[in-house]
Motif scaffolding. Structure first.
Motif, PDB file in Angstrom:
ATOM      1  N   ALA A   1       3.440  19.600   7.856  1.00  0.00           N
ATOM      2  CA  ALA A   1       2.423  20.677   7.864  1.00  0.00           C
ATOM      3  C   ALA A   1       2.661  21.635   9.113  1.00  0.00           C
ATOM      4  O   ALA A   1       3.077  20.965  10.183  1.00  0.00           O
ATOM      5  CB  ALA A   1       0.978  20.068   7.863  1.00  0.00           C
ATOM      6  N   MET A   2       2.230  22.634   9.347  1.00  0.00           N
ATOM      7  CA  MET A   2       2.196  23.550  10.422  1.00  0.00           C
ATOM      8  C   MET A   2       0.785  23.946  10.648  1.00  0.00           C
ATOM      9  O   MET A   2      -0.062  24.182   9.982  1.00  0.00           O
ATOM     10  CB  MET A   2       2.936  24.866  10.025  1.00  0.00           C
ATOM     11  N   TYR A   3       0.627  23.704  12.005  1.00  0.00           N
ATOM     12  CA  TYR A   3      -0.845  23.920  12.927  1.00  0.00           C
ATOM     13  C   TYR A   3      -0.799  25.564  12.570  1.00  0.00           C
ATOM     14  O   TYR A   3      -0.115  26.300  12.826  1.00  0.00           O
ATOM     15  CB  TYR A   3      -0.705  23.538  14.156  1.00  0.00           C
ATOM     16  N   GLN A   4      -2.578  25.918  12.349  1.00  0.00           N
ATOM     17  CA  GLN A   4      -2.777  26.844  11.844  1.00  0.00           C
ATOM     18  C   GLN A   4      -3.944  27.417  13.103  1.00  0.00           C
ATOM     19  O   GLN A   4      -3.992  28.719  13.199  1.00  0.00           O
ATOM     20  CB  GLN A   4      -3.449  27.209  10.569  1.00  0.00           C
TER      21      GLN A   4
ATOM     22  N   ASP B   1       0.866  -1.187  -0.032  1.00  0.00           N
ATOM     23  CA  ASP B   1      -0.070   0.202   0.039  1.00  0.00           C
ATOM     24  C   ASP B   1       0.923   1.271  -0.018  1.00  0.00           C
ATOM     25  O   ASP B   1       2.025   1.305   0.713  1.00  0.00           O
ATOM     26  CB  ASP B   1      -0.983   0.060   1.027  1.00  0.00           C
ATOM     27  N   LEU B   2       0.462   2.283  -0.937  1.00  0.00           N
ATOM     28  CA  LEU B   2       1.300   3.469  -0.792  1.00  0.00           C
ATOM     29  C   LEU B   2       0.480   4.393   0.453  1.00  0.00           C
ATOM     30  O   LEU B   2      -0.740   4.633  -0.100  1.00  0.00           O
ATOM     31  CB  LEU B   2       1.369   4.348  -2.216  1.00  0.00           C
ATOM     32  N   VAL B   3       0.956   4.874   1.222  1.00  0.00           N
ATOM     33  CA  VAL B   3       0.253   5.634   2.181  1.00  0.00           C
ATOM     34  C   VAL B   3       0.963   7.092   2.271  1.00  0.00           C
ATOM     35  O   VAL B   3       2.027   7.373   2.355  1.00  0.00           O
ATOM     36  CB  VAL B   3       0.390   4.845   3.713  1.00  0.00           C
ATOM     37  N   SER B   4       0.129   7.921   2.692  1.00  0.00           N
ATOM     38  CA  SER B   4       0.542   9.539   2.751  1.00  0.00           C
ATOM     39  C   SER B   4       0.180   9.686   4.272  1.00  0.00           C
ATOM     40  O   SER B   4      -0.690   9.457   4.894  1.00  0.00           O
ATOM     41  CB  SER B   4      -0.374  10.568   1.772  1.00  0.00           C
ATOM     42  N   SER B   5       1.163  10.301   4.892  1.00  0.00           N
ATOM     43  CA  SER B   5       1.142  10.508   6.457  1.00  0.00           C
ATOM     44  C   SER B   5       1.771  12.190   6.445  1.00  0.00           C
ATOM     45  O   SER B   5       2.451  12.533   5.910  1.00  0.00           O
ATOM     46  CB  SER B   5       2.019   9.628   7.191  1.00  0.00           C
ATOM     47  N   VAL B   6       0.945  12.836   7.507  1.00  0.00           N
ATOM     48  CA  VAL B   6       1.348  14.223   7.529  1.00  0.00           C
ATOM     49  C   VAL B   6       1.685  14.346   9.001  1.00  0.00           C
ATOM     50  O   VAL B   6       1.272  13.991  10.135  1.00  0.00           O
ATOM     51  CB  VAL B   6      -0.286  15.073   7.396  1.00  0.00           C
ATOM     52  N   CYS B   7       2.852  15.005   9.007  1.00  0.00           N
ATOM     53  CA  CYS B   7       3.599  15.468  10.490  1.00  0.00           C
ATOM     54  C   CYS B   7       2.899  16.647  10.795  1.00  0.00           C
ATOM     55  O   CYS B   7       3.538  17.864  10.089  1.00  0.00           O
ATOM     56  CB  CYS B   7       4.831  15.241  10.326  1.00  0.00           C
ATOM     57  N   VAL B   8       2.164  17.088  11.591  1.00  0.00           N
ATOM     58  CA  VAL B   8       1.512  18.418  11.853  1.00  0.00           C
ATOM     59  C   VAL B   8       2.344  19.022  13.136  1.00  0.00           C
ATOM     60  O   VAL B   8       2.310  18.280  14.091  1.00  0.00           O
ATOM     61  CB  VAL B   8       0.166  18.352  12.058  1.00  0.00           C
ATOM     62  N   GLU B   9       3.098  20.058  12.962  1.00  0.00           N
ATOM     63  CA  GLU B   9       3.708  20.381  14.040  1.00  0.00           C
ATOM     64  C   GLU B   9       3.114  21.927  14.567  1.00  0.00           C
ATOM     65  O   GLU B   9       2.695  22.806  13.904  1.00  0.00           O
ATOM     66  CB  GLU B   9       5.226  21.029  13.674  1.00  0.00           C
ATOM     67  N   ARG B  10       3.037  21.877  15.833  1.00  0.00           N
ATOM     68  CA  ARG B  10       2.628  23.339  16.542  1.00  0.00           C
ATOM     69  C   ARG B  10       4.145  23.832  17.065  1.00  0.00           C
ATOM     70  O   ARG B  10       4.796  23.276  18.035  1.00  0.00           O
ATOM     71  CB  ARG B  10       1.967  23.037  17.731  1.00  0.00           C
ATOM     72  N   PRO B  11       4.484  24.844  16.536  1.00  0.00           N
ATOM     73  CA  PRO B  11       5.996  25.386  16.901  1.00  0.00           C
ATOM     74  C   PRO B  11       5.659  26.005  18.345  1.00  0.00           C
ATOM     75  O   PRO B  11       4.449  26.408  18.950  1.00  0.00           O
ATOM     76  CB  PRO B  11       6.033  26.526  16.137  1.00  0.00           C
ATOM     77  N   PRO B  12       6.678  26.008  19.135  1.00  0.00           N
ATOM     78  CA  PRO B  12       6.746  26.937  20.479  1.00  0.00           C
ATOM     79  C   PRO B  12       6.118  28.040  20.559  1.00  0.00           C
ATOM     80  O   PRO B  12       6.299  29.090  19.428  1.00  0.00           O
ATOM     81  CB  PRO B  12       8.331  26.927  20.946  1.00  0.00           C
TER      82      PRO B  12
ATOM     83  N   PHE C   1     -10.328  21.623  11.969  1.00  0.00           N
ATOM     84  CA  PHE C   1      -8.817  21.684  12.198  1.00  0.00           C
ATOM     85  C   PHE C   1      -8.125  22.350  10.905  1.00  0.00           C
ATOM     86  O   PHE C   1      -7.990  21.972   9.732  1.00  0.00           O
ATOM     87  CB  PHE C   1      -8.308  20.328  12.387  1.00  0.00           C
ATOM     88  N   LYS C   2      -7.323  23.305  11.077  1.00  0.00           N
ATOM     89  CA  LYS C   2      -6.552  24.234  10.104  1.00  0.00           C
ATOM     90  C   LYS C   2      -4.935  23.945  10.269  1.00  0.00           C
ATOM     91  O   LYS C   2      -4.456  24.087  11.291  1.00  0.00           O
ATOM     92  CB  LYS C   2      -7.010  25.659  10.223  1.00  0.00           C
ATOM     93  N   SER C   3      -4.584  23.570   9.133  1.00  0.00           N
ATOM     94  CA  SER C   3      -3.103  23.370   8.967  1.00  0.00           C
ATOM     95  C   SER C   3      -2.653  23.789   7.353  1.00  0.00           C
ATOM     96  O   SER C   3      -3.342  23.625   6.668  1.00  0.00           O
ATOM     97  CB  SER C   3      -2.775  22.023   9.301  1.00  0.00           C
ATOM     98  N   THR C   4      -1.331  23.888   7.278  1.00  0.00           N
ATOM     99  CA  THR C   4      -0.691  24.225   6.002  1.00  0.00           C
ATOM    100  C   THR C   4       0.372  23.023   5.682  1.00  0.00           C
ATOM    101  O   THR C   4       1.244  23.093   6.459  1.00  0.00           O
ATOM    102  CB  THR C   4      -0.280  25.626   5.765  1.00  0.00           C
ATOM    103  N   ILE C   5       0.182  22.384   4.729  1.00  0.00           N
ATOM    104  CA  ILE C   5       1.184  21.501   4.195  1.00  0.00           C
ATOM    105  C   ILE C   5       2.186  22.080   3.331  1.00  0.00           C
ATOM    106  O   ILE C   5       1.880  22.946   2.413  1.00  0.00           O
ATOM    107  CB  ILE C   5       0.354  20.071   3.447  1.00  0.00           C
ATOM    108  N   LEU C   6       3.418  21.789   3.820  1.00  0.00           N
ATOM    109  CA  LEU C   6       4.440  22.676   3.209  1.00  0.00           C
ATOM    110  C   LEU C   6       5.156  21.825   1.999  1.00  0.00           C
ATOM    111  O   LEU C   6       5.810  20.677   1.813  1.00  0.00           O
ATOM    112  CB  LEU C   6       5.684  22.622   4.249  1.00  0.00           C
TER     113      LEU C   6
END
Length: 277
Positions: A239-242, A46-57, A202-207
């Motif tokens: 991705a970055m949390y918005q 299976d080809l799987v897409s995964s998202v690393c969503v980060e909330r910066p300090p 939930f809002k985030s931006t994939i880079l």
């Protein structure tokens, strides 16, 4: 010529041996075993897409003892090398004016200056204002920091979104992910994975459109036998949390130390390669 479904190919090689007298060239016959007529089926993944969503300090990290000593030394050096501020120059001028008034040699300008608020008056009022001002705490309520679903926890650290997934009979923590569907790009699958995992609020931006990491793992034996799929090849997107809240029961915002405890060792090692903290 076939023997039990296996074909033997004969290849004639002329071996370049030196002739001695009338000896003919020796003919060498090499047998090659071809693959079986029934081709071996390739393993399916299976080809799987995964998202690393980060909330910066949200705030800067506390200084270490060494950093505090370095900061103190730099402040002293800056003070020694700096020129006088406007406030310091004004205080010196006020001092000269006061001495002129005491000696009786004050000019009209000095008398006019004496009726105004001095630099010392301004300094005293500023110190009084500072004494009544309370700085906001840099630390959360301990209950907030312990709540792994609270986006406002651990304000001085990076947080990563983890969701729980079912792999066979086992439940494991992973980043939001989804297998690619026919007609989808890997980036489109990543967008869908987030939507399915945490909801539309939930809002985030994939880079970017390119993945930043890769991981491959096999499914449990029971799953492999039932689905005929060997495992998953996972492509990570950053991705970055918005803003917004995750609409899911099984999710956490984890620090790097907490991730290391919750994730499988091989999975964490793959993720750690592209984390920039």
């Amino acid at each position: 010529m076939s023997f039990s479904g296996t074909r033997f190919l004969s290849r004639i090689l002329l071996c370049s041996h030196r002739n001695t007298g009338n000896k003919p060239l020796r003919i060498c016959q090499v047998k090659y075993c071809a693959t079986n007529e029934a081709a071996v089926a390739k393993k399916k993944w299976d080809l799987v897409s995964s998202v690393c969503v980060e909330r910066p300090p949200v705030i800067s990290a506390d200084l270490t003892e060494l950093e505090e000593r370095m900061q103190s030394m730099l402040c002293k050096i800056e003070l020694q090398q700096s020129i006088k501020s406007n406030h310091e120059l004004r205080k010196e001028k006020d001092k000269v004016t006061l001495e002129a008034l005491k000696s009786g040699n004050a000019s009209e300008a000095d008398l006019e200056q004496a009726t105004k608020a001095t630099a010392q008056d301004f300094e005293d009022s500023s110190l009084d204002e500072l004494a009544n001002f309370t700085l906001a705490s840099r630390k959360n309520d301990p209950k907030v920091d312990e709540d792994e679903k609270n986006i406002d926890r651990q304000l001085s650290q990076h947080l990563i979104l983890l969701t729980k997934h079912k792999l066979g009979s086992e439940s494991v923590w992973l980043m939001p992910n989804s297998a690619r569907k026919d007609g989808e790009t890997m980036r489109q699958a990543a967008d869908r994975a987030l939507l399915e995992a945490v909801g539309p609020e939930f809002k985030s931006t994939i880079l970017g459109n390119a993945p930043v990491g890769f991981y491959k793992y096999k499914y449990p034996k029971a799953v492999r036998e039932q689905s005929g799929v060997e495992g998953a090849k996972v492509f990570f997107f950053k991705a970055m949390y918005q803003g917004g809240r995750a609409k899911s029961k099984d999710f956490v915002w984890a620090t790097k130390e907490e991730m290391e405890k919750k994730l499988k060792k091989e999975y964490f090692n793959s993720v750690d390669q592209f984390l920039l903290f």
